[in-house]
Design an enzyme around this catalytic site. Structure first.
Site, mmCIF file in Angstrom:
data_model
loop_
_atom_site.group_PDB
_atom_site.id
_atom_site.type_symbol
_atom_site.label_atom_id
_atom_site.label_comp_id
_atom_site.label_asym_id
_atom_site.label_seq_id
_atom_site.Cartn_x
_atom_site.Cartn_y
_atom_site.Cartn_z
ATOM 1 N N GLY A 231 0.778 -1.232 0.000
ATOM 2 C CA GLY A 231 0.000 0.000 0.000
ATOM 3 C C GLY A 231 0.807 1.279 0.000
ATOM 4 O O GLY A 231 0.237 2.367 0.037
ATOM 5 N N GLU A 269 4.935 -5.776 2.549
ATOM 6 C CA GLU A 269 4.584 -6.556 1.348
ATOM 7 C C GLU A 269 4.405 -5.599 0.186
ATOM 8 O O GLU A 269 3.424 -5.665 -0.540
ATOM 9 C CB GLU A 269 3.263 -7.307 1.562
ATOM 10 C CG GLU A 269 3.321 -8.383 2.597
ATOM 11 C CD GLU A 269 1.936 -8.914 2.964
ATOM 12 O OE1 GLU A 269 0.917 -8.373 2.468
ATOM 13 O OE2 GLU A 269 1.876 -9.870 3.742
ATOM 14 N N GLY A 271 4.409 -3.947 -3.266
ATOM 15 C CA GLY A 271 4.491 -4.344 -4.666
ATOM 16 C C GLY A 271 4.676 -3.103 -5.526
ATOM 17 O O GLY A 271 5.718 -2.877 -6.146
ATOM 18 N N ARG A 307 -5.795 0.317 -15.187
ATOM 19 C CA ARG A 307 -5.965 1.279 -14.101
ATOM 20 C C ARG A 307 -6.711 2.570 -14.490
ATOM 21 O O ARG A 307 -7.582 3.015 -13.745
ATOM 22 C CB ARG A 307 -4.619 1.608 -13.443
ATOM 23 C CG ARG A 307 -3.936 0.386 -12.820
ATOM 24 C CD ARG A 307 -2.711 0.725 -11.998
ATOM 25 N NE ARG A 307 -3.055 1.405 -10.774
ATOM 26 C CZ ARG A 307 -3.005 2.698 -10.572
ATOM 27 N NH1 ARG A 307 -2.562 3.491 -11.529
ATOM 28 N NH2 ARG A 307 -3.374 3.222 -9.442
ATOM 29 N N TYR A 311 -10.029 2.747 -12.370
ATOM 30 C CA TYR A 311 -10.011 3.631 -11.192
ATOM 31 C C TYR A 311 -9.969 5.106 -11.567
ATOM 32 O O TYR A 311 -9.813 5.949 -10.687
ATOM 33 C CB TYR A 311 -8.755 3.370 -10.340
ATOM 34 C CG TYR A 311 -8.449 1.950 -9.989
ATOM 35 C CD1 TYR A 311 -9.312 1.208 -9.184
ATOM 36 C CD2 TYR A 311 -7.275 1.335 -10.433
ATOM 37 C CE1 TYR A 311 -9.002 -0.094 -8.833
ATOM 38 C CE2 TYR A 311 -6.958 0.035 -10.085
ATOM 39 C CZ TYR A 311 -7.823 -0.675 -9.279
ATOM 40 O OH TYR A 311 -7.513 -1.956 -8.934
ATOM 41 N N CYS A 338 -14.400 -2.132 -27.532
ATOM 42 C CA CYS A 338 -15.763 -1.637 -27.717
ATOM 43 C C CYS A 338 -16.332 -1.215 -26.372
ATOM 44 O O CYS A 338 -17.342 -1.754 -25.903
ATOM 45 C CB CYS A 338 -16.627 -2.710 -28.357
ATOM 46 S SG CYS A 338 -15.953 -3.263 -29.915
ATOM 47 N N GLU A 339 -15.637 -0.304 -25.734
ATOM 48 C CA GLU A 339 -16.028 0.227 -24.424
ATOM 49 C C GLU A 339 -15.574 1.663 -24.424
ATOM 50 O O GLU A 339 -14.396 1.940 -24.647
ATOM 51 C CB GLU A 339 -15.280 -0.507 -23.297
ATOM 52 C CG GLU A 339 -15.674 -1.944 -23.073
ATOM 53 C CD GLU A 339 -17.052 -2.088 -22.462
ATOM 54 O OE1 GLU A 339 -17.566 -1.106 -21.880
ATOM 55 O OE2 GLU A 339 -17.619 -3.186 -22.584
HETATM 56 C C1 LIG Z 1 -2.175 -5.980 -3.072
HETATM 57 C C2 LIG Z 1 -1.520 -6.439 -1.837
HETATM 58 C C3 LIG Z 1 -0.208 -6.059 -1.549
HETATM 59 C C4 LIG Z 1 0.584 -5.119 -2.413
HETATM 60 O O1 LIG Z 1 0.037 -3.870 -2.491
HETATM 61 P P1 LIG Z 1 0.845 -2.684 -3.235
HETATM 62 O O2 LIG Z 1 -0.157 -1.590 -3.279
HETATM 63 O O3 LIG Z 1 1.221 -3.198 -4.561
HETATM 64 O O4 LIG Z 1 2.016 -2.378 -2.376
HETATM 65 C C5 LIG Z 1 0.380 -6.573 -0.417
HETATM 66 N N1 LIG Z 1 -0.283 -7.419 0.408
HETATM 67 C C6 LIG Z 1 -1.549 -7.795 0.160
HETATM 68 C C7 LIG Z 1 -2.210 -8.717 1.096
HETATM 69 C C8 LIG Z 1 -2.210 -7.323 -0.962
HETATM 70 O O5 LIG Z 1 -3.467 -7.698 -1.207
#
Ligand SMILES: *Cc1c(COP(=O)(O)O)cnc(C)c1O
Length: 415
Positions: A231, A269, A271, A307, A311, A338-339
């Protein structure tokens, strides 16, 4: 401010894009590696710090392997993601398995790999036992703070969230897990998505440090690791400011010194914040059309990058060779689905464009290719990696029409 520069000069990207098919994704290995090392330095004060890379953000084995070799783990949420982690050489407790509504076979695969099972619900204690026939020695629970904590704007109110164990359940979760034979315990939460305010993440750490102390007091159980989830946001807009990992690391360190009196390990975590800014969707202008508005039709669609349509997310667009031109043309940049929401940008000021121009769509290194789909029979595009020595390698080939048609049965199969 965040500057939006593409890692290759105009001549190089033009030559490369002339040689291969557009659209494609391209990632910058050196930049990803620098980013990883910055994060590791910022949290070097914490013995055992790890970022479990959220595989869903960029599920390409080459990337996950590279991150693994730099010391990251993998955060997986599905069977396929577990297999990618395994293929990338990441196993054991360097895998965090954070699933929800989990099928038994996925618990089994995660258990077989020795992954940390991060349970989403109190009933999953029994579900794991049923699925694997015993109980793992290490277990984590995903905590949902409910009204105690407001979620950030994107992830929403925790009370409305399907994820995690509530405050009134969390103590029993650890007690029961211990009775079942668990010996090592971790605590996880994820209450943010694309958050650019570092203090929000620091406050999440405070919440978990408090809870760890409370769990110890109420149950005698010592939590060995807190996992702050993903996040962490990235500056999609040029005027956005990136989170400073140094500052984030320092502030969490300060809290830790204040609140934690034993060697608790910290993890994330992340990403998006790992690969997001270092990936680009490269697409070519196919048509420029003047209707009630001016449209630039490109060869990518929302099936290549969901995205913006999903969003309303902003992705910066640059045009190699036209960066210095006046941005005096207002376009909607569209794909061919087609959107009518198949648009990468709406009312975007850009230099005058013509058929054949390359567009670089920025910050697509996470939740980009991975969110692709096949609607309208669109084929998933290729992925390339700019390696540290400057050479470019293909790390995923484009889908072919044969791939697309493969699962369809010419002859209906009677069941
Ligand atoms: C999506 C997700 C992440 C990664 O989120 P990012 O916004 O990419 O950092 C990490 N842990 C869980 C459980 C997730 O669902």
């Amino acid at each position: 401010m965040s500057t939006k520069v593409f890692p290759l000069p105009e001549s190089e990207i033009n030559a490369f894009a002339a040689k291969v098919e557009t659209p494609f994704h391209i990632y910058d290995e050196a930049a990803i590696e620098n980013n990883v090392r910055r994060i590791q330095r910022a949290f070097a004060w914490n013995e055992g710090f790890i970022n479990y890379f959220a595989v869903k953000a960029l599920p390409n084995v080459n990337i996950v392997r590279m991150l693994g070799s730099l010391g990251f783990g993998a955060d997986c949420s599905s069977l396929a993601e577990l297999i990618i982690a395994e293929q990338a050489g990441i196993t054991g407790e360097r895998i965090m398995f954070t699933s929800n509504d989990t099928p038994d076979e996925e618990f089994r695969k995660a258990y077989e790999l020795g992954a940390v099972l991060n349970l989403d619900d109190i009933t999953h204690i029994e579900a794991v036992e049923r699925a694997v026939g015993s109980f793992p020695e290490t277990v984590s629970f995903r905590y949902n703070p409910g009204a105690e904590r407001t979620g950030n704007a994107i992830i929403g109110n925790p009370v409305e969230s399907k994820y995690g164990v509530t405050r009134s359940q969390i103590f029993d979760c650890y007690r029961i897990a211990k009775e079942k034979g668990a010996k090592h315990f971790m605590l996880h939460t994820m209450v943010a998505s694309n958050e650019l305010d570092a203090s929000y993440i620091v406050e999440t750490a405070r919440m978990l440090f408090m809870l760890v102390n409370e769990i110890r007091k109420k149950t005698g159980i010592i939590i060995e690791r807190v996992d702050l989830g993903g996040g962490v946001g990235i500056p999609y807009r040029p005027e956005d400011k990136a989170i400073s990992f140094e500052k984030l690391g320092d502030e969490i360190h300060r809290l830790y010194e204040e609140m934690v009196d034993y060697p608790l390990k910290v993890s994330f975590e992340m990403g998006r914040a790992i690969t997001g800014p270092y990936g680009y969707l490269v697409t070519r202008v196919r048509h420029v059309a003047h209707k009630y508005k001016d449209y630039v039709g490109v060869d990518a669609t929302m099936a290549d990058l969901m995205r913006p349509a999903m969003y309303g997310a902003y992705h910066h667009i640059t045009v190699p060779g036209k960066d210095d031109w006046p941005h005096d043309h207002k376009y909607d940049v569209t794909g061919s689905l087609c959107e009518n929401n198949d648009k990468f940008a709406i009312n975007r000021m850009l230099p005058e464009l013509e058929r054949g121009d390359l567009l670089i769509i920025h910050d697509t290194g996470a939740h980009g290719h991975s969110m692709g789909f096949n609607y309208n029979g669109k084929l998933r595009h290729a992925e390339y990696l700019i390696r540290k020595d400057g050479s470019i390698a293909m790390i995923r080939r484009a889908e072919t029409i044969e791939d697309y048609l493969r699962t369809q049965l010419d002859e209906p199969l009677e069941i």
